[in-house]
Scaffold this motif. Sequence first.
Motif, PDB file in Angstrom:
ATOM      1  N   LYS A 100       5.045 124.955  -9.250  1.00 31.65           N
ATOM      2  CA  LYS A 100       6.410 124.022  -9.901  1.00 31.65           C
ATOM      3  C   LYS A 100       7.091 124.542 -10.045  1.00 31.65           C
ATOM      4  CE  LYS A 100       6.681 121.795 -13.715  1.00 31.65           C
ATOM      5  NZ  LYS A 100       7.364 122.369 -14.877  1.00 31.65           N
ATOM      6  N   GLY A 101       8.629 124.500  -9.665  1.00 30.81           N
ATOM      7  CA  GLY A 101       9.993 125.031  -9.868  1.00 30.81           C
ATOM      8  C   GLY A 101      10.154 123.503 -11.336  1.00 30.81           C
ATOM      9  N   PRO A 102      11.820 123.715 -12.004  1.00 31.01           N
ATOM     10  CA  PRO A 102      12.113 123.755 -13.002  1.00 31.01           C
ATOM     11  C   PRO A 102      11.399 121.969 -12.764  1.00 31.01           C
ATOM     12  CG  PRO A 102      13.435 124.566 -12.225  1.00 31.01           C
ATOM     13  CD  PRO A 102      12.289 124.936 -11.397  1.00 31.01           C
ATOM     14  N   MET A 103      11.149 121.416 -13.822  1.00 36.61           N
ATOM     15  CA  MET A 103      11.500 119.740 -13.908  1.00 36.61           C
ATOM     16  C   MET A 103      12.969 119.206 -15.254  1.00 36.61           C
ATOM     17  SD  MET A 103       8.138 118.560 -12.556  1.00 36.61           S
ATOM     18  CE  MET A 103       7.730 119.245 -10.986  1.00 36.61           C
ATOM     19  N   ILE A 114       8.479 116.067 -18.768  1.00 36.74           N
ATOM     20  CA  ILE A 114       7.416 116.198 -18.344  1.00 36.74           C
ATOM     21  C   ILE A 114       6.495 117.969 -17.750  1.00 36.74           C
ATOM     22  CG2 ILE A 114       8.740 116.484 -15.841  1.00 36.74           C
ATOM     23  CD1 ILE A 114       6.914 115.014 -13.833  1.00 36.74           C
ATOM     24  N   ASN A 115       7.277 118.160 -18.069  1.00 37.05           N
ATOM     25  CA  ASN A 115       6.384 119.711 -18.296  1.00 37.05           C
ATOM     26  C   ASN A 115       5.884 119.846 -19.583  1.00 37.05           C
ATOM     27  OD1 ASN A 115       8.440 121.047 -15.952  1.00 37.05           O
ATOM     28  ND2 ASN A 115      10.107 120.617 -17.731  1.00 37.05           N
ATOM     29  N   VAL A 116       5.702 119.482 -20.544  1.00 34.24           N
ATOM     30  CA  VAL A 116       4.592 119.342 -21.397  1.00 34.24           C
ATOM     31  C   VAL A 116       4.105 118.526 -21.657  1.00 34.24           C
ATOM     32  CG1 VAL A 116       4.277 118.474 -23.931  1.00 34.24           C
ATOM     33  CG2 VAL A 116       6.444 119.881 -23.185  1.00 34.24           C
ATOM     34  N   PRO A 301      21.515 123.495 -14.700  1.00 38.14           N
ATOM     35  CA  PRO A 301      22.426 122.728 -13.805  1.00 38.14           C
ATOM     36  C   PRO A 301      23.675 123.278 -13.206  1.00 38.14           C
ATOM     37  CG  PRO A 301      22.105 122.066 -15.851  1.00 38.14           C
ATOM     38  CD  PRO A 301      21.059 122.898 -15.356  1.00 38.14           C
ATOM     39  N   ASP A 302      23.717 124.541 -14.279  1.00 42.36           N
ATOM     40  CA  ASP A 302      25.315 124.917 -13.880  1.00 42.36           C
ATOM     41  C   ASP A 302      25.431 125.705 -12.464  1.00 42.36           C
ATOM     42  OD1 ASP A 302      23.191 126.349 -15.080  1.00 42.36           O
ATOM     43  OD2 ASP A 302      25.321 127.758 -15.765  1.00 42.36           O
ATOM     44  N   ILE A 303      24.442 125.979 -11.969  1.00 42.08           N
ATOM     45  CA  ILE A 303      24.333 126.804 -10.527  1.00 42.08           C
ATOM     46  C   ILE A 303      23.550 126.239  -9.397  1.00 42.08           C
ATOM     47  CG2 ILE A 303      25.150 128.722 -11.630  1.00 42.08           C
ATOM     48  CD1 ILE A 303      22.305 129.488 -11.199  1.00 42.08           C
ATOM     49  N   THR A 304      23.821 124.952  -9.792  1.00 46.89           N
ATOM     50  CA  THR A 304      22.650 124.238  -8.914  1.00 46.89           C
ATOM     51  C   THR A 304      23.297 123.890  -7.110  1.00 46.89           C
ATOM     52  OG1 THR A 304      20.959 122.705 -10.472  1.00 46.89           O
ATOM     53  CG2 THR A 304      21.646 121.745  -8.458  1.00 46.89           C
ATOM     54  N   ALA A 309      21.084 131.093  -7.534  1.00 52.29           N
ATOM     55  CA  ALA A 309      19.784 131.269  -8.360  1.00 52.29           C
ATOM     56  C   ALA A 309      18.772 132.110  -7.775  1.00 52.29           C
ATOM     57  CB  ALA A 309      19.172 130.087  -8.706  1.00 52.29           C
ATOM     58  N   ASN A 310      18.573 133.418  -9.000  1.00 51.60           N
ATOM     59  CA  ASN A 310      17.743 134.236  -9.226  1.00 51.60           C
ATOM     60  C   ASN A 310      16.247 133.420  -9.109  1.00 51.60           C
ATOM     61  OD1 ASN A 310      15.890 136.043  -9.277  1.00 51.60           O
ATOM     62  ND2 ASN A 310      16.515 137.284 -11.042  1.00 51.60           N
ATOM     63  N   PRO A 311      14.988 133.561  -7.895  1.00 50.84           N
ATOM     64  CA  PRO A 311      14.286 133.423  -7.200  1.00 50.84           C
ATOM     65  C   PRO A 311      12.960 134.492  -8.214  1.00 50.84           C
ATOM     66  CG  PRO A 311      14.958 134.287  -5.680  1.00 50.84           C
ATOM     67  CD  PRO A 311      15.586 134.715  -6.812  1.00 50.84           C
TER      68      PRO A 311
HETATM   69  P1  NAI Z   1      18.259 127.021 -17.992  1.00 56.61           P
HETATM   70  O1  NAI Z   1      17.033 127.944 -17.856  1.00 56.61           O
HETATM   71  O2  NAI Z   1      18.434 126.049 -17.151  1.00 56.61           O
HETATM   72  O3  NAI Z   1      19.551 126.979 -18.342  1.00 56.61           O
HETATM   73  C1  NAI Z   1      19.898 128.185 -19.080  1.00 56.61           C
HETATM   74  C2  NAI Z   1      21.195 129.267 -18.519  1.00 56.61           C
HETATM   75  O4  NAI Z   1      20.215 130.416 -17.797  1.00 56.61           O
HETATM   76  C3  NAI Z   1      21.830 127.988 -17.575  1.00 56.61           C
HETATM   77  O5  NAI Z   1      23.133 129.594 -17.705  1.00 56.61           O
HETATM   78  C4  NAI Z   1      21.500 128.768 -15.986  1.00 56.61           C
HETATM   79  O6  NAI Z   1      22.756 129.114 -15.451  1.00 56.61           O
HETATM   80  C5  NAI Z   1      20.431 130.142 -16.436  1.00 56.61           C
HETATM   81  N1  NAI Z   1      19.948 130.768 -15.397  1.00 56.61           N
HETATM   82  C6  NAI Z   1      18.523 129.905 -15.680  1.00 56.61           C
HETATM   83  N2  NAI Z   1      17.158 130.379 -14.390  1.00 56.61           N
HETATM   84  C7  NAI Z   1      17.982 130.432 -13.720  1.00 56.61           C
HETATM   85  C8  NAI Z   1      17.688 131.452 -12.279  1.00 56.61           C
HETATM   86  N3  NAI Z   1      16.719 130.928 -12.270  1.00 56.61           N
HETATM   87  N4  NAI Z   1      19.046 132.223 -12.010  1.00 56.61           N
HETATM   88  C9  NAI Z   1      19.618 132.258 -12.631  1.00 56.61           C
HETATM   89  N5  NAI Z   1      20.470 131.904 -13.558  1.00 56.61           N
HETATM   90  C10 NAI Z   1      19.504 130.217 -14.239  1.00 56.61           C
HETATM   91  O7  NAI Z   1      17.456 125.895 -20.017  1.00 56.61           O
HETATM   92  P2  NAI Z   1      18.660 124.612 -19.925  1.00 56.61           P
HETATM   93  O8  NAI Z   1      20.523 124.123 -19.499  1.00 56.61           O
HETATM   94  O9  NAI Z   1      18.373 124.160 -21.666  1.00 56.61           O
HETATM   95  O10 NAI Z   1      17.729 123.368 -19.615  1.00 56.61           O
HETATM   96  C11 NAI Z   1      18.287 122.673 -17.888  1.00 56.61           C
HETATM   97  C12 NAI Z   1      16.968 121.222 -17.919  1.00 56.61           C
HETATM   98  O11 NAI Z   1      16.118 122.325 -17.648  1.00 56.61           O
HETATM   99  C13 NAI Z   1      17.307 120.427 -19.153  1.00 56.61           C
HETATM  100  O12 NAI Z   1      17.543 119.730 -19.454  1.00 56.61           O
HETATM  101  C14 NAI Z   1      15.671 121.277 -19.552  1.00 56.61           C
HETATM  102  O13 NAI Z   1      14.603 119.760 -20.471  1.00 56.61           O
HETATM  103  C15 NAI Z   1      14.754 122.003 -18.034  1.00 56.61           C
HETATM  104  N6  NAI Z   1      13.637 122.935 -18.761  1.00 56.61           N
HETATM  105  C16 NAI Z   1      12.250 122.261 -17.931  1.00 56.61           C
HETATM  106  C17 NAI Z   1      11.855 123.634 -17.683  1.00 56.61           C
HETATM  107  C18 NAI Z   1      10.290 124.092 -17.444  1.00 56.61           C
HETATM  108  O14 NAI Z   1      10.597 122.878 -16.347  1.00 56.61           O
HETATM  109  N7  NAI Z   1       9.871 124.042 -17.093  1.00 56.61           N
HETATM  110  C19 NAI Z   1      11.759 124.967 -19.051  1.00 56.61           C
HETATM  111  C20 NAI Z   1      13.339 124.497 -19.415  1.00 56.61           C
HETATM  112  C21 NAI Z   1      14.198 123.486 -19.480  1.00 56.61           C
END
Ligand code: NAI
Length: 517
Positions: A100-103, A114-116, A301-304, A309-311
Amino acid sequence: MVPTPLHFNSSIAAWTINKKIINISALCGKIIIMTKISVAKGDGIGPEIMDAVLSIFNAAKVPLEYEVIEMGKWVFDKGFSNGMTPQAQASIESLGILFKGPMETPKGKGVKSINVTARKTWNTYANKRAFQTLHGVDTVFSKAGIPIDITIVRENIEDTYGGIEHMLTHDVALSRRFITRPGSMQVIRYAFEMAKKKGARRITCGHKANIMKLTDGLFLEVFYEVAKEYPDLKADDIIVDDLCMKLVTRPDTFDVVVLTNLQGDIVSDLCAGLVGGLGFAPSANIGDHISIFEAVHGTAPDITGKNIANPTALLLSGIGMLQHLGLMESAATIENALLYTLESGVHTGDFGDKSKPSVSTTDFANAIINNFGKKPEHNPKPEVSDTENTCTVMHLDKNPMLESYEATQEKVVGVDMFVESANQPKDVAENCLKHTANMFNLVTISNRGTQVWPKGSVFTNLVNQYRCRFESIEGKALTQKDIIDLYERLTKDFKVCSLELLNEWNGIKGYSLAQGQ
Ligand code: NAI
């Protein structure tokens, strides 16, 4: 508590070995066994990084087929309250592997992450996060030549993540923290098995059992119970605050660390920082039936939508998934190409040498593909053959009941009554003493866990909720009715917010003392 062997009383109706074979084709004289998995691309940067990772998998001819399923914020928005469609749930439950990707968790009360939910619903009890030095990703440790190779195993179901919270008064919120023997046993046993397979030299239990003597104490007790079965592994424990300090000063001394849920969450993000940040933190949620592989980071969301993004974190999670499925050859090819690419200085905007231009997500993936067959200078992964896919899918007709069997005598010897009052402790005590009915002793009253009666300090600040501990006279066994009668009598003077029974097993108290008692 008395350490005893665990007996899992599980109501599993049928087990089948699931090879998830959907297609066997003979190409170039080689039999390829395709395994089918569920893929949810997620929200935010999820689709971008998932597409990048799958392009790498496809180029490497990884023998996987993907069932793309509907899960994420947009599924919540369509009215599915758990963030997934019934078809998505059925796919995961039949295939057993979710990549899965982040949600995104929709904001607002009442909506759970949803992740938890996914981790808990499918009992993925062990969250494994591996952190290693990546050459090309500069950190203070890589610059100092201090190698890091730490695997954090975090309990994934219990602890405060039950999210069982109540307002007891308008000023007092309570969170229930469950640590169970069977739950601890599952994750700790997994951690030892994984450490053995990894060839680890040390396994450490991080905890706070000096303060939370029963909850963390139980986790630690189970850790040493399991440790006896692994005499070749050096097993030790460390208080979690000391662990954090030592991780940032001597990370190279740690190998595998197992922790309860919340502490594990915090410590694993700390470890992500040691190796370059969240962009390099993979995660595997392991269960007996279903396992979920995802990056630690969120939807960014800031770089969507910018293709920047870094994969890497998702790719490392995918490599962990391939290893889990026994696809060692593909895992090694891709990991070596990734390490080579990082070493050669190719980077996305979030890391690396800022004097060199960064590349897009897609170009980063293409660079890895172009480096297939190349070996990194540091930590090259050995080319190993695939191992048997031992993943099983259980077809269940009842929820498994995990129960540890203990031949012990249980007795209720008292009750903690949590009452609302803005009065002084001696007034609360006076009102409690009116209701003991020659059956209970009022032994202590505490406020926020600190004893304020019969002894205490006038400097202890109070909130409008007390815990009043009633114990039976001479340790006599009490019935539920005795407790209910006391409850009823107390309601004449108080609002009783909640109660907890004081249990004893074989004469050993199953409850903590108040601070100062
Ligand atoms: P986030 O991890 O999405 O972002 C934090 C910072 O790290 C941001 O500046 C973002 O641009 C940077 N970042 C994150 N992943 C990156 C990548 N692959 N490449 C480059 N930069 C990256 O954390 P945030 O902003 O607290 O959460 C955003 C949403 O994500 C929320 O809705 C949260 O609930 C959800 N979330 C989901 C997770 C999951 O699906 N397992 C885990 C953590 C948060």
